[in-house]
Design a protein around this motif. Structure first.
Motif, mmCIF file in Angstrom:
data_model
loop_
_atom_site.group_PDB
_atom_site.id
_atom_site.type_symbol
_atom_site.label_atom_id
_atom_site.label_comp_id
_atom_site.label_asym_id
_atom_site.label_seq_id
_atom_site.Cartn_x
_atom_site.Cartn_y
_atom_site.Cartn_z
ATOM 1 N N ILE A 172 0.877 -0.854 -0.074
ATOM 2 C CA ILE A 172 0.291 0.330 -0.006
ATOM 3 C C ILE A 172 0.692 1.655 -0.213
ATOM 4 N N HIS A 175 5.233 4.950 4.462
ATOM 5 C CA HIS A 175 4.716 6.376 4.944
ATOM 6 C C HIS A 175 6.389 7.024 5.517
ATOM 7 N N PHE A 177 6.596 10.444 7.858
ATOM 8 C CA PHE A 177 6.657 11.489 8.424
ATOM 9 C C PHE A 177 7.689 12.189 9.398
ATOM 10 N N SER A 189 -1.334 10.287 9.227
ATOM 11 C CA SER A 189 -1.929 9.116 8.262
ATOM 12 C C SER A 189 -3.395 9.829 8.597
ATOM 13 N N HIS A 192 -8.804 6.074 8.729
ATOM 14 C CA HIS A 192 -9.187 6.053 7.606
ATOM 15 C C HIS A 192 -9.160 4.199 8.040
ATOM 16 N N ASP A 194 -9.235 0.296 6.311
ATOM 17 C CA ASP A 194 -8.239 0.119 4.796
ATOM 18 C C ASP A 194 -9.204 -0.961 3.832
ATOM 19 N N LEU A 201 1.240 -4.341 8.600
ATOM 20 C CA LEU A 201 2.192 -2.732 8.977
ATOM 21 C C LEU A 201 3.487 -3.155 9.904
ATOM 22 N N ARG A 203 6.311 -0.956 11.151
ATOM 23 C CA ARG A 203 6.757 -0.253 11.576
ATOM 24 C C ARG A 203 7.863 0.204 12.344
ATOM 25 N N LEU A 209 0.933 5.499 15.973
ATOM 26 C CA LEU A 209 -0.388 4.530 15.524
ATOM 27 C C LEU A 209 -1.508 4.953 15.753
ATOM 28 N N HIS A 248 -8.059 3.856 12.393
ATOM 29 C CA HIS A 248 -6.746 4.399 12.658
ATOM 30 C C HIS A 248 -6.665 5.149 12.020
ATOM 31 N N VAL A 250 -2.573 8.260 12.418
ATOM 32 C CA VAL A 250 -1.296 7.908 13.170
ATOM 33 C C VAL A 250 -1.169 9.391 13.459
ATOM 34 N N ARG A 258 9.561 9.120 11.719
ATOM 35 C CA ARG A 258 8.898 8.522 11.233
ATOM 36 C C ARG A 258 9.663 7.103 9.850
ATOM 37 N N SER A 260 7.005 3.842 7.815
ATOM 38 C CA SER A 260 7.123 2.982 8.094
ATOM 39 C C SER A 260 5.997 1.921 6.734
ATOM 40 N N ALA A 262 3.260 -0.185 4.286
ATOM 41 C CA ALA A 262 2.392 -1.754 5.336
ATOM 42 C C ALA A 262 2.172 -1.760 3.469
HETATM 43 O O1 LIG Z 1 1.944 4.681 9.350
HETATM 44 C C1 LIG Z 1 1.546 3.908 10.026
HETATM 45 O O2 LIG Z 1 1.196 3.553 11.054
HETATM 46 C C2 LIG Z 1 0.237 3.205 9.272
HETATM 47 C C3 LIG Z 1 -0.161 3.437 7.499
HETATM 48 C C4 LIG Z 1 -1.678 2.196 6.960
HETATM 49 O O3 LIG Z 1 -2.836 3.249 8.129
HETATM 50 C C5 LIG Z 1 -1.581 2.907 5.587
HETATM 51 O O4 LIG Z 1 -1.024 2.653 5.149
HETATM 52 O O5 LIG Z 1 -3.096 1.983 5.748
#
Ligand SMILES: O=C(O)CCC(=O)C(=O)O
Ligand SMILES: [Fe+2]
Length: 333
Positions: A172, A175, A177, A189, A192, A194, A201, A203, A209, A248, A250, A258, A260, A262
């Motif tokens: 997906i 990310h 930040f 984030s 939302h 998914d 995920l 991280r 999160l 969820h 972020v 940060r 992550s 996904a």
């Molecule tokens: O970066 C995250 O901890 C969550 C990312 C996320 O929710 C997503 O990619 O759908």
């Protein structure tokens, strides 16, 4: 680790090492997965089969990518996904632009040969690293799918047979930040859910999160070498609401950058999604949702997208699953 409000599940009983787990330990894992998916819709896994070094390599590669000057990254922006792709390119662009405004960046990649092949080819060896990451996630996702299948009490391998096109798994997003000296929470984030079967995920150790339960945002604190598994909308519908797709977001509140990554376990765009007959007709449970195609669902997600930068604004989130919910139902005799 007292603040964990979600289970951390050790998958070593399912390791491929001979004699790894007896039947009892395996059953216990499945029981805990079932509990987590029907409660919050989120759990953490450890001993999931991806070596620690591979997890760090993935995050290091993302860091290397995001660290490059903006003009370089712009040159690497992958070509638009093809028009027939399940996820319209506009979605990706829009998310990227909005996140960029908020001091965050992301990019979305998918494997070679998939409907939207969008691996950046630079920096050097980046693509190779991402392909390795993808393979690792794909193997663990396969195990998770089997465990979710069993946790739902479905006939062996049913979810695999239903979702047989592996070209539609997708990474997906990666990310990033940026660190912030600002002590007030900022959204990294947006809230939302998914739109997929489930997400794996990875991280780093920065945190941020949060998932929503009873109107409250609950932090999912980092656990070393773990992956988060969260149920997505399509599994909520297939499971006829037995499993919960978790909202969820972020928040960035750290002086550290940060990262992550996904991995989304998707469904083929031509696949009809509705509560599985194995759950509805076999045990006479009335279907709680009407059916739909993933593409149609994603267009609704996009159309109802309402980002808000205010962390106190709980909703911004529009639950598209509700759009397909059938009126209050009664159990047939
Ligand atoms: O970066 C995250 O901890 C969550 C990312 C996320 O929710 C997503 O990619 O759908
Ligand atoms: Fe997500």
């Amino acid at each position: 680790m007292a603040d964990h409000d979600f289970p951390v599940i050790d998958l070593s009983p399912f390791s491929t090492t001979p004699g790894a787990g007896d039947a009892k330990k395996k059953e216990e894992v499945i029981r805990r997965i079932r509990g987590a998916c029907s409660a919050s819709g989120l759990f953490l896994i450890v001993n999931h089969g991806i070596p620690m070094a591979a997890l760090s390599d993935t995050l290091a590669a993302a860091c290397e990518y995001f660290d490059r000057p903006a003009e370089e990254k712009l040159k690497w922006v992958p070509p638009p996904a093809d028009a027939a792709s399940a996820i319209p390119t506009g979605y990706v662009n829009r998310a990227a632009v909005e996140l960029a405004r908020n001091n965050s960046e992301m990019f979305v990649i998918a494997p070679t040969g998939s409907a939207s092949n969008v691996y950046p080819t630079e920096p050097p060896r980046f693509r190779e690293k991402m392909e390795r990451t993808f393979g690792n996630f794909q193997r663990t996702a396969k195990l998770i799918m089997t465990l979710l299948n069993d946790a739902l009490g479905l006939p062996p391998d049913l979810l695999h047979q239903y979702n047989d096109n592996k070209q539609c798994d997708r990474m997906i997003g990666h990310h990033y930040f940026k660190a912030t000296a600002d002590t007030k929470k900022m959204i990294g984030s947006y809230p939302h859910k998914d739109a997929n079967l489930f997400t794996l995920l990875l991280r780093d150790d920065v945190g941020g999160l949060e998932f929503l339960r009873n109107g409250q945002w609950i932090p999912v604190s980092p656990v070393p070498h773990s992956l988060v598994v969260n149920v997505g909308d399509f599994l909520q519908v297939l499971s006829n609401n037995e499993f919960n797709s978790v909202a969820h977001r972020v928040v960035s509140l750290s002086e550290k950058d940060r990262y992550s990554c996904a991995f989304g376990c998707q469904i083929d765009r031509d696949k009809w999604i509705e509560p599985l007959a194995e759950l509805t007709s076999w045990i006479k449970m009335a279907p709680k949702f009407k059916g739909f195609y993933p593409g149609e669902f994603l267009h609704l997600v996009i159309a109802s997208y309402k980002p808000s930068l205010d962390p106190n604004d709980t909703f911004a989130l529009i639950d598209v699953v509700n759009h397909y919910a059938l009126p209050p139902w009664t159990t047939p005799n």
